[in-house]
Design an enzyme around this catalytic site. Structure first.
Site, PDB file in Angstrom:
ATOM      1  CB  CYS A 172      -0.962  -0.051   1.126  1.00 51.56           C
ATOM      2  SG  CYS A 172      -2.412   1.351   0.790  1.00 51.56           S
TER       3      CYS A 172
ATOM      4  CG  HIS B 101      -3.924  -3.401   2.861  1.00 50.52           C
ATOM      5  ND1 HIS B 101      -3.012  -2.952   3.482  1.00 50.52           N
ATOM      6  CD2 HIS B 101      -4.687  -1.975   2.020  1.00 50.52           C
ATOM      7  CE1 HIS B 101      -3.086  -1.666   3.509  1.00 50.52           C
ATOM      8  NE2 HIS B 101      -3.905  -1.080   2.718  1.00 50.52           N
TER       9      HIS B 101
ATOM     10  CD  GLU C 136      -1.928  -6.132   5.046  1.00 48.99           C
ATOM     11  OE1 GLU C 136      -1.449  -6.539   4.043  1.00 48.99           O
ATOM     12  OE2 GLU C 136      -1.942  -4.809   5.345  1.00 48.99           O
TER      13      GLU C 136
END
Lengths: 200, 256
Positions: free
Chosen positions: A79, A182, A184
């Site tokens: 990001c 993202h 994650e």
């Protein structure tokens, strides 16, 4: 082993959790010496450009990261972390790492789409046989949340995504990788990507 | 193009999951960590966690609970409740939360908001606006802590929030909350007219099918959130965490 840079500008916890789930070794690092001895780096980033550069500089991490990556250590910017890998952004005045040429622009209001680009979106792979996206036809969607997007030269574009404009959702040059989304926070798609970066 | 999001909202009180009706009568539902684990397995788009105790007792955000929750979460998490200072915001992000939602701070025009947006970026700070009708049927801003309603011009208020720099607005229809009576389409449509930042609407959903049809009818709606339809199941409202199957949602032609 991958070293996750914790400079207070990113979401380290979730990245560690995903690696734990995959059974991959991580270490969270905060100091220049730890960067210097890192084998691979992940640079998360949430927030605004200049604030992030300031934090990295204040904690002596900016130069440490620059040196280590120039020595050849692979880095994955996430990001804002990806945007920092470039030369700069319309969002701020400071210079980024300049590992990859280009600047970040804000999504145009004239697109008549809500800004930030927020939510799940798909990515289209532009480079053949890349280690993060080995299969050009593989379906991948990830979670995006950003108001600025990367403008880089064609050879540095890894994937593109549509949001009013067709923009570079991930970039790559040599040992430098950046993803706007993202991983994650992207379930199995993110797990897959982080796993591939780990085994580069 | 970006997919529209379907977002479960989890309410936490005294460290347990509760469900309300019209923001009252909070019933025990279960363990929040377990709920998050299940939603994670179901690959939900995103989760909103609202801690009711924090705001009511001027307490801090529930950091311990958050730490346990983020460990189970491979999807974006938004947290609201008791966020009163810039330091609170920073701590919450460092634990692994994507977005911080502000409600009381917005009502009180708290000065730290501007700094939070500048430091962390608009995309990470969202505003929660609770809406309740008054006796005459006018839409009012509802302060659930003070239990007070204030008649406002919703369009103007939305514009103000946009100008303040929020990255997203979550509108909560208090009158619909927990009722299964159906989403207030008039309210939704009128809210959609006013803004150019992502909007999420919550309150009153009767079923998964209704959520999907509301998204289809309102392509500019960034997300639809709900509580009861994801927590209760069946005629007798048994507690059963549920969510629309992703394989039915994500395909070439669907954006929801």
């Amino acid at each position: 082993m991958v070293s996750i840079v914790d400079s207070g500008i990113g979401n380290v916890g979730s990245i560690v959790s995903m690696h734990d789930y995959l059974g991959l070794e991580t270490v969270v690092i905060k100091h220049a010496e730890e960067v210097a001895s890192a084998r691979k780096l992940i640079l998360p980033g949430v927030g605004s450009y200049d604030a992030a550069i300031d934090k990295l500089t204040r904690q002596d991490l900016f130069h440490a990261i620059k040196d280590r990556v120039n020595e050849g250590a692979p880095i994955l910017g996430i990001c804002l972390g990806m945007q920092l890998l470039m030369e700069g952004s319309e969002e701020g005045l400071k210079s980024g790492f300049s590992f990859i040429n280009g600047h970040c622009k804000k999504f145009d209001n004239k697109l008549n789409l809500p800004i930030p680009h927020l939510g799940w979106n798909t990515v289209g792979v532009k480079k053949n046989g890349n280690q993060l996206f080995p299969d050009v036809n593989e379906y991948n969607r990830f979670y995006f949340v950003h108001s600025f997007y990367a403008c880089v030269s064609n050879e540095d574009i890894l994937t593109t995504t549509d949001y009013g404009v067709n923009f570079a959702s991930s970039i790559h040059s040599n040992n430098v990788y950046g993803v706007q989304f993202h991983p994650e926070k992207s379930h199995r798609f993110g797990l897959s990507l982080l796993n591939r970066f780990y085994y580069l | 193009m970006v997919y529209q999001r379907i977002i479960p909202v989890l309410l936490v009180k005294d460290n347990v999951l509760v469900k309300s009706v019209n923001f009252k009568s909070h019933k025990y539902v279960g363990d929040p960590i377990n709920a998050v684990k299940i939603f994670n397995e179901k690959e939900v788009d995103e989760l909103i966690i609202l801690d009711l105790d924090a705001s009511k007792h001027n307490g801090e955000p529930n950091y311990n609970l958050l730490k346990s929750l983020t460990r189970e979460c491979f999807m974006p998490l938004t947290y609201g409740g008791g966020v009163n200072t810039l330091n609170d915001v920073e701590r919450i992000f460092s634990i692994g939360v994507e977005k911080v939602s502000l409600n009381q701070a917005v009502l009180n025009n708290a000065p730290f908001i501007e700094e939070a947006i500048n430091t962390f970026g608009a995309q990470s700070i969202s505003a929660i606006v609770n809406i309740k009708k008054d006796f005459f049927g006018n839409y009012c801003l509802f302060d659930y802590k003070k239990k007070k309603k204030k008649r406002i011009d919703l369009h103007k208020y939305t514009k103000e929030l946009e100008d303040k720099g929020f990255g997203e607005i979550l509108y909560y229809d208090v009158d619909g909350d927990g009722t299964f009576k159906g989403i207030n389409q008039d309210l939704l449509k009128s809210l959609m007219k006013s803004t150019s930042i992502p909007v999420v609407f919550c309150g009153g959903a009767a079923s998964h099918e209704e959520l999907i049809s509301v998204l289809k009818d309102n392509r500019n709606l960034s997300g639809i959130a709900a509580g009861s339809v994801f927590i209760y199941h069946g005629k007798h409202n048994a507690v059963l965490i549920n969510y629309p199957q992703n394989k039915d949602r994500y395909n070439d032609n669907n954006l929801y």
